[in-house]
Write an enzyme that holds these catalytic residues in place. Sequence first.
Site, PDB file in Angstrom:
ATOM      1  N   GLU A 287     -10.763  46.729 -89.043  1.00 58.02           N
ATOM      2  CA  GLU A 287      -9.744  46.188 -90.037  1.00 58.02           C
ATOM      3  C   GLU A 287      -8.365  46.329 -89.299  1.00 58.02           C
ATOM      4  O   GLU A 287      -7.329  45.743 -89.969  1.00 58.02           O
ATOM      5  CB  GLU A 287      -9.730  47.255 -91.056  1.00 58.02           C
ATOM      6  N   LYS A 422     -12.624  37.703-101.945  1.00 53.65           N
ATOM      7  CA  LYS A 422     -12.451  38.285-103.332  1.00 53.65           C
ATOM      8  C   LYS A 422     -11.920  37.121-104.228  1.00 53.65           C
ATOM      9  O   LYS A 422     -12.489  36.905-105.242  1.00 53.65           O
ATOM     10  CB  LYS A 422     -11.412  39.458-103.260  1.00 53.65           C
TER      11      LYS A 422
END
EC number: 5.3.1.9
Length: 445
Positions: A287, A422
Amino acid sequence: MISLNIEKTLGFISKENVFAYEAQVKAAQEALENGTGKGNDFLGWLHLPSSITKEHLADLKATAQVLRENCEAVVVAGIGGSYLGARAVIEALSNSFAWLQDKKSGPVILYAGHNIGEDYLYELTEYLKDKKFGVINISKSGTTTETALAFRLLKKQCEDQRGKEMAKKVIVAVTDAKKGAARVTADNEGYKSFIIPDNVGGRFSVLTPVGLLPIAVAGFDIEKLVAGAAAMEKTCGKDVPFAENPAAIYAATRNELYKNGKKIEILVNFNPKLHYVSEWWKQLYGESEGKENKGIFPASVDFSTDLHSMGQWIQEGERTIYETVISVEKTQYSLQVPSDEANLDGLNFLAGKHVDEVNKMAELGTQLAHVDGGVPNMRIVIPALNEESLGGLLYFFEKACGISGYLLGVNPFNQPGVEAYKKNMFALLNKPGYEEESKAIQARL
Ligand code: PA5
């Protein structure tokens, strides 16, 4: 204290080229210290170990004790950075069969909110049906769907089974100081809560209550964990010379390997208890560095288990990989190979040896074979699987990650890429506020 050895990378890259990073590493260290680099509003982790107070640890331990005294099981609800650090430490320190043992020394620690598996959640709620259980609800944003969904189920079940008053005692929130649904719920319901500092991102939050509270509930010594991290903070400090600074050397070596076509780093362990340390590490580096179309791909294997599966690829597949081995010097227990009169399995040559001696030879043999097969190999040695070593290891990786991200030229502290799925998921589920996106995505199906 941990040690780092890069000797077995040096047939592939030169020591000179690794040491050529010295000035860049110094600049990266200074950017971190002075807050002048990218993502400088997320540097709260940098001096976290040395700034944690005794009072804060006492508060965490007191809350952990309430959960330990009142619960047979505690569910840690969280995902990503709000989950992996706690699990990494708890699994590394726990007895591998703890939860099958009749006499338990504390509550069983379970995890939820890190997936949306209906069967997983059903089975969890079934298991909890006759248990006195508590919940630690961990979410910095307080709005993460996976965690919020699991918490909704667990809150109701806890209240139904244990009554509202007891639920208040055994549900704890770890979240933002002011915003998000988890904060609102905690304040409205009167839960004990801990704050995740604004300037600490999820994957750097293991030494905040995000990691420390579950680890304390599991019965481990968070003072020693923090002390190990604080010692490592000094060892990797900005004024420690490059050659003596393991975080600097690790960051420089992996960037030099990357420059030389080694696009995948495989974190290797020879101890199954380290599986979740690798999961935590993958998030930390993946990440932090995987952006702007660059970044080493962090992968992991558990040896010797995976030598019987991925071993083939590592030995002879595409030569774009290198390995970083976490080696644990001493085992906690002692177990010797027994002698057998019939010797049908031919193992009498090992009789009297400790199992770990066999494991260590597997480790050494693998290192030599993989280097011969064209895989550079770094080795991180930790003295034992205990709180101090783990605290040190986690901080070492965090510090090296900050430096490494700056060497790569990216912002190691943001994660813009995780929003894309998302947005689509909310559009597909017709979440209010996503009407336009819903129409657009329906047209693509
Ligand atoms: O590192 C990160 O930012 C993520 O892994 C988050 O920690 C994860 O998405 C959970 O977010 P939150 O704590 O807001 O629920």
